[in-house]
Write a protein that holds these residues in place. Structure first.
Motif, PDB file in Angstrom:
ATOM      1  N   TYR A  36       0.845  -1.183   0.000  1.00 17.43           N
ATOM      2  CA  TYR A  36       0.000   0.000   0.000  1.00 17.43           C
ATOM      3  C   TYR A  36       0.886   1.241   0.000  1.00 17.43           C
ATOM      4  O   TYR A  36       2.001   1.220   0.523  1.00 17.43           O
ATOM      5  CB  TYR A  36      -0.926   0.023   1.221  1.00 17.43           C
ATOM      6  N   GLN A  38       0.926   5.664   0.510  1.00 16.45           N
ATOM      7  CA  GLN A  38       0.238   6.871   0.980  1.00 16.45           C
ATOM      8  C   GLN A  38       1.033   8.077   0.519  1.00 16.45           C
ATOM      9  O   GLN A  38       2.112   8.369   1.066  1.00 16.45           O
ATOM     10  CB  GLN A  38       0.102   6.860   2.494  1.00 16.45           C
ATOM     11  N   TYR A  86       3.783   0.833   2.610  1.00 19.92           N
ATOM     12  CA  TYR A  86       3.522  -0.184   3.620  1.00 19.92           C
ATOM     13  C   TYR A  86       3.415  -1.554   2.962  1.00 19.92           C
ATOM     14  O   TYR A  86       2.654  -1.740   2.009  1.00 19.92           O
ATOM     15  CB  TYR A  86       2.202   0.090   4.354  1.00 19.92           C
ATOM     16  N   PHE A 104       0.120  -4.815   8.757  1.00 20.91           N
ATOM     17  CA  PHE A 104       0.910  -3.777   8.101  1.00 20.91           C
ATOM     18  C   PHE A 104       2.283  -3.664   8.747  1.00 20.91           C
ATOM     19  O   PHE A 104       2.419  -3.707   9.974  1.00 20.91           O
ATOM     20  CB  PHE A 104       0.201  -2.425   8.180  1.00 20.91           C
ATOM     21  N   GLY A 105       3.300  -3.498   7.909  1.00 16.88           N
ATOM     22  CA  GLY A 105       4.608  -3.140   8.420  1.00 16.88           C
ATOM     23  C   GLY A 105       4.598  -1.712   8.918  1.00 16.88           C
ATOM     24  O   GLY A 105       3.596  -1.002   8.803  1.00 16.88           O
ATOM     25  N   LYS A 106       5.724  -1.288   9.488  1.00 16.16           N
ATOM     26  CA  LYS A 106       5.796   0.059  10.064  1.00 16.16           C
ATOM     27  C   LYS A 106       5.976   1.131   8.995  1.00 16.16           C
ATOM     28  O   LYS A 106       5.898   2.312   9.289  1.00 16.16           O
ATOM     29  CB  LYS A 106       6.915   0.131  11.093  1.00 16.16           C
TER      30      LYS A 106
ATOM     31  N   TYR B  35      -8.146   1.327  11.870  1.00 14.05           N
ATOM     32  CA  TYR B  35      -6.719   1.292  12.146  1.00 14.05           C
ATOM     33  C   TYR B  35      -6.313   2.616  12.808  1.00 14.05           C
ATOM     34  O   TYR B  35      -6.914   3.654  12.577  1.00 14.05           O
ATOM     35  CB  TYR B  35      -5.914   1.155  10.862  1.00 14.05           C
ATOM     36  N   GLY B  40       6.392   5.574  13.469  1.00 16.06           N
ATOM     37  CA  GLY B  40       7.287   4.520  13.927  1.00 16.06           C
ATOM     38  C   GLY B  40       6.611   3.201  14.249  1.00 16.06           C
ATOM     39  O   GLY B  40       7.289   2.198  14.461  1.00 16.06           O
ATOM     40  N   LEU B  41       5.285   3.212  14.289  1.00 19.82           N
ATOM     41  CA  LEU B  41       4.542   1.984  14.606  1.00 19.82           C
ATOM     42  C   LEU B  41       3.688   1.505  13.449  1.00 19.82           C
ATOM     43  O   LEU B  41       3.111   0.418  13.505  1.00 19.82           O
ATOM     44  CB  LEU B  41       3.659   2.205  15.833  1.00 19.82           C
ATOM     45  N   GLY B  42       3.581   2.313  12.405  1.00 18.36           N
ATOM     46  CA  GLY B  42       2.798   1.919  11.245  1.00 18.36           C
ATOM     47  C   GLY B  42       1.313   1.900  11.532  1.00 18.36           C
ATOM     48  O   GLY B  42       0.808   2.673  12.362  1.00 18.36           O
ATOM     49  N   LEU B  43       0.617   1.008  10.864  1.00 19.45           N
ATOM     50  CA  LEU B  43      -0.836   0.864  11.014  1.00 19.45           C
ATOM     51  C   LEU B  43      -1.137  -0.330  11.899  1.00 19.45           C
ATOM     52  O   LEU B  43      -0.621  -1.424  11.668  1.00 19.45           O
ATOM     53  CB  LEU B  43      -1.482   0.643   9.646  1.00 19.45           C
ATOM     54  N   ARG B  44      -1.989  -0.113  12.879  1.00 14.71           N
ATOM     55  CA  ARG B  44      -2.378  -1.212  13.761  1.00 14.71           C
ATOM     56  C   ARG B  44      -3.896  -1.324  13.800  1.00 14.71           C
ATOM     57  O   ARG B  44      -4.597  -0.325  13.958  1.00 14.71           O
ATOM     58  CB  ARG B  44      -1.816  -0.975  15.159  1.00 14.71           C
TER      59      ARG B  44
END
Lengths: 114, 115
Positions: A36, A38, A86, A104-106, B35, B40-44
């Protein structure tokens, strides 16, 4: 434990240079894999998914099951490629609930300099 | 084409207050998701819903609740906001639910600041 890793938080290249955004995941199976993107002030959107084997905006991504990687590549970067990327594999949800979830990765912030 | 609409786009909130972030989709997608995006943590994943009438917990559900009374709407509620909930919140939807979501379509995000 981190189950999807994008090792570079920031990546800066010059226009026309090749670019590779790395993604590794921890899973022995064959997950469905997505990238993805952004762009600045825009919503997240799908760039590509490995099952379709498409090349979108010049980007490709190959699944390497042996290395459990799904790196995103482009041979000649353009300034408009500057964005947050991402990696998002479907992985088993060991914390309960549904069997799998999109993880999702960071993210990697790519900057393409003129 | 509206797709997914989130409201508000931005909000500053005092700690302890209740807040509901709204999300509406017009694509008749079965599944919807919330989400949070943090540097630094991305999408959660906070919560998800595979179909109207059902919800499930994601990776970081504590302090949040959701409901899915119909196909189109998926509000996220913070019962008593805390500063650690300062974040950008994204609503998303997909035609299929977990485990095979296919492509996710995202809203433009809601930036929430809890003081």
């Amino acid at each position: 434990a981190q189950r999807v890793t994008q090792p570079e938080k920031l990546l800066s290249v010059f226009k026309g240079a090749p670019v590779e955004l790395k993604c590794n995941y921890s899973y022995s199976g064959s997950p469905e894999l997505f990238w993805y993107v952004q762009y600045s002030r825009q919503r997240l959107q799908l760039l590509l998914r490995h099952i379709s084997r498409e090349s979108i905006k010049g980007f490709t991504a190959d699944l390497n099951k042996g290395e459990t990687s799904f790196h995103l590549k482009k041979p000649f970067a353009q300034e408009e490629d500057s964005a947050m990327y991402y990696c998002a594999p479907h992985l088993p949800n060991y914390s309960g609930g549904s069997n799998y979830k999109l993880t999702f990765g960071k993210g990697t912030l790519l900057t393409v300099n003129p | 084409i509206a797709g997914i609409t989130q409201a508000p786009t931005s909000q500053i909130l005092a700690a302890g207050r209740r807040m509901t972030l709204r999300c509406t989709q017009d694509m008749r997608h079965n599944a919807m998701y919330w989400y949070r995006q943090d540097l630094g943590l991305g999408l959660r994943l906070i919560h998800y819903s595979n179909t109207a009438g059902t919800t499930g917990k994601g990776e970081v559900p504590d302090g949040y609740s959701v409901s899915r009374a119909n196909t189109d709407d998926f509000p996220l509620t913070l019962a008593s906001a805390v500063p650690s909930q300062t974040s950008v919140y994204f609503c998303a939807s997909s035609s299929l639910g977990l485990p095979n979501t296919g492509e996710l379509f995202f809203g433009e995000g809601s930036r929430l600041t809890v003081l």
